[in-house]
Write an enzyme that holds these catalytic residues in place. Structure first.
Site, short mmCIF file in Angstrom:
data_model
loop_
_atom_site.label_atom_id
_atom_site.label_comp_id
_atom_site.label_asym_id
_atom_site.label_seq_id
_atom_site.Cartn_x
_atom_site.Cartn_y
_atom_site.Cartn_z
N THR A 123 40.79 14.10 20.14
CA THR A 123 40.46 13.82 18.76
C THR A 123 39.63 14.97 18.20
OG1 THR A 123 40.48 11.45 19.08
CG2 THR A 123 39.19 12.26 17.23
N PRO A 167 45.30 15.13 25.13
CA PRO A 167 45.03 14.63 23.78
C PRO A 167 43.54 14.69 23.48
CG PRO A 167 45.51 12.82 25.28
CD PRO A 167 45.80 14.08 26.03
N TYR A 185 40.32 1.09 24.59
CA TYR A 185 41.09 0.73 23.41
C TYR A 185 41.97 -0.49 23.72
CZ TYR A 185 39.59 4.74 20.60
OH TYR A 185 38.87 5.63 19.85
N GLN A 213 50.59 11.08 20.91
CA GLN A 213 49.91 9.95 21.53
C GLN A 213 49.75 8.83 20.50
OE1 GLN A 213 45.67 9.50 22.66
NE2 GLN A 213 46.38 9.70 24.77
N GLY A 255 37.93 16.92 35.24
CA GLY A 255 37.26 17.49 36.40
C GLY A 255 38.03 18.60 37.08
N HIS A 286 48.40 5.46 24.62
CA HIS A 286 46.97 5.50 24.92
C HIS A 286 46.59 4.16 25.54
CE1 HIS A 286 42.67 5.20 24.30
NE2 HIS A 286 42.60 6.38 23.74
#
Length: 400
Positions: A34, A32, A188, A108, A308, A183
């Protein structure tokens, strides 16, 4: 010129049975991200979104950018929602485009909680488990602004937010998604409940690991009630630091260990493990092994490794049984045909960071697929794969 055949087995390219009749064409997941392209008052996806996701439908699974579960969940500009009929209708165009290419896509579901600002809420304070300022800044319609001390949710208001997650899950189903992801990372709302520094509650939603995780499991139960088994995933970031800290809190890590072990008893699609420690700092091989070595034994269901990882290390962690799927973020921005490039060892394109969160089609739908080409020389490895020249750590703020 025709493309060469693969010369070595790559675990990333094997199909995978996610459960409930959903078989993924490969184990490459689009994380996901943004991208802030919903520049309309309705915060609905557009034809641009349909094309963007269609181009990347070669992934075994796409997880959409974070979508707001309610107007009160908003904490970033131009991010689409999943709380209105108009948004659900617009998202159906996106899912239809992905399905027409043979792809699969989860939505999501996100709520920023304290990581928001009154500018998004007609001057009202954002909500959180406790009235604790998490620190940091947020980009609002009025520019970059420091976050404020939020207002603590009452028990009845927590129930209302759980219902908002359930309602958003219904909308995602109406929109034609194949499932949803919760999420639960990057500071958040769900992650705030899990964090002892941000959750100071003394009622049933705080005090212990079980109490701090209660909100998450109530949300899981509500959403699984809509979707059924094996269609709901959870993404969390147990090592992620808060504020100026250099290392994650042992207390936060302990809560996530508790959550991972309990998730084993739930009929989820997957646990999406984000291994990032600090924003925009690449996860090292040692940190990656530390994360997977800790959480793989705790959660025996489908595990997605994130952050990573490149082609070589992605093949390695699957081949070694440390993960079942691998998600990539920045690589999918500039390489819409990423699994195809992996398969044929084609060069990887670099992305333009200036267009991550703005630019309309530029830096969004204008990255071309690789032209037919002969395979390029690559370093030898135990999996016979190419190591990406581009990092896969998610852009800052890209994992709503």
């Amino acid at each position: 010129m025709s493309l060469p055949l693969r010369t070595a087995k790559q675990p990333l390219l094997d199909p995978y049975d996610l459960g409930d009749g959903l078989t993924l064409r490969n184990r490459v997941v689009m994380a996901p991200m943004t991208r802030a392209r919903a520049e309309n008052p309705e915060l609905a996806p557009t034809e641009l979104h349909s094309e963007y996701y269609r181009q990347r439908a070669g992934a075994g699974l796409i997880v959409s950018e974070g979508t707001w579960i309610s107007a009160g969940a908003i904490g970033a500009v131009h991010v689409p929602g999943m709380y209105s009929e108009e948004q659900a209708r617009a998202w159906r165009e996106v899912t239809s485009a992905v399905h027409a290419e043979g792809g699969a896509i989860f939505a999501q579901l996100a709520h920023t909680g304290a990581a928001s600002h009154p500018d998004f809420h007609q001057g009202r304070l954002p909500v959180a488990p406790s009235a604790v300022n998490p620190g940091g800044t947020v980009f609002t319609p009025n520019g970059l602004t420091h976050v404020v001390t939020p207002r603590a949710l009452s028990v009845s208001q927590i129930a209302e937010v759980v219902e908002q997650y359930r309602s958003a899950a219904v909308n995602a189903k109406l929109a034609g998604f194949d499932g949803v992801e919760l999420h639960a990372q990057r500071g958040y709302l769900i992650a705030q409940f899990l964090n002892p520094a941000l959750n100071l509650r003394t009622d049933a939603y705080g005090g212990t690991a079980e109490g701090r995780a209660r909100f998450l499991f109530e949300v899981i139960d509500a959403v699984v009630g809509v979707w059924g088994p094996h269609r709901v995933g959870v993404k969390f970031a147990p090592h992620q630091v808060l504020g100026e800290s250099a290392e994650a809190s042992p207390e936060v890590l302990a809560v996530h260990e508790y959550v991972a072990a309990r998730l084993d008893d739930h009929p989820l699609a997957y646990l999406h493990l984000m291994m990032t420690r600090q924003p925009n700092v690449r996860v090292t091989a040692e940190q990656r092994l530390e994360s997977l070595g800790l959480f793989r034994p705790l959660y025996r269901g489908t595990l997605i490794a994130n952050a990573g990882l490149d082609q070589e290390s992605g093949n390695a962690v699957i081949g070694e049984g440390l993960a079942d799927l691998v998600s990539f973020a920045a690589l999918f921005i500039s390489n819409p045909d990423l699994p195809r490039r992996f398969a044929h060892r084609l060069p990887l394109a670099d992305s333009d960071r200036e267009t991550f969160y703005q630019g309309g089609p530029r830096g969004y739908t204008d990255y071309p697929p690789a032209a037919d080409a002969v395979a390029v020389p690559s370093p030898t490895s135990s999996t016979g794969t190419t190591e990406s020249s581009t990092g896969t750590t998610e852009p800052h703020g890209a994992s709503l």
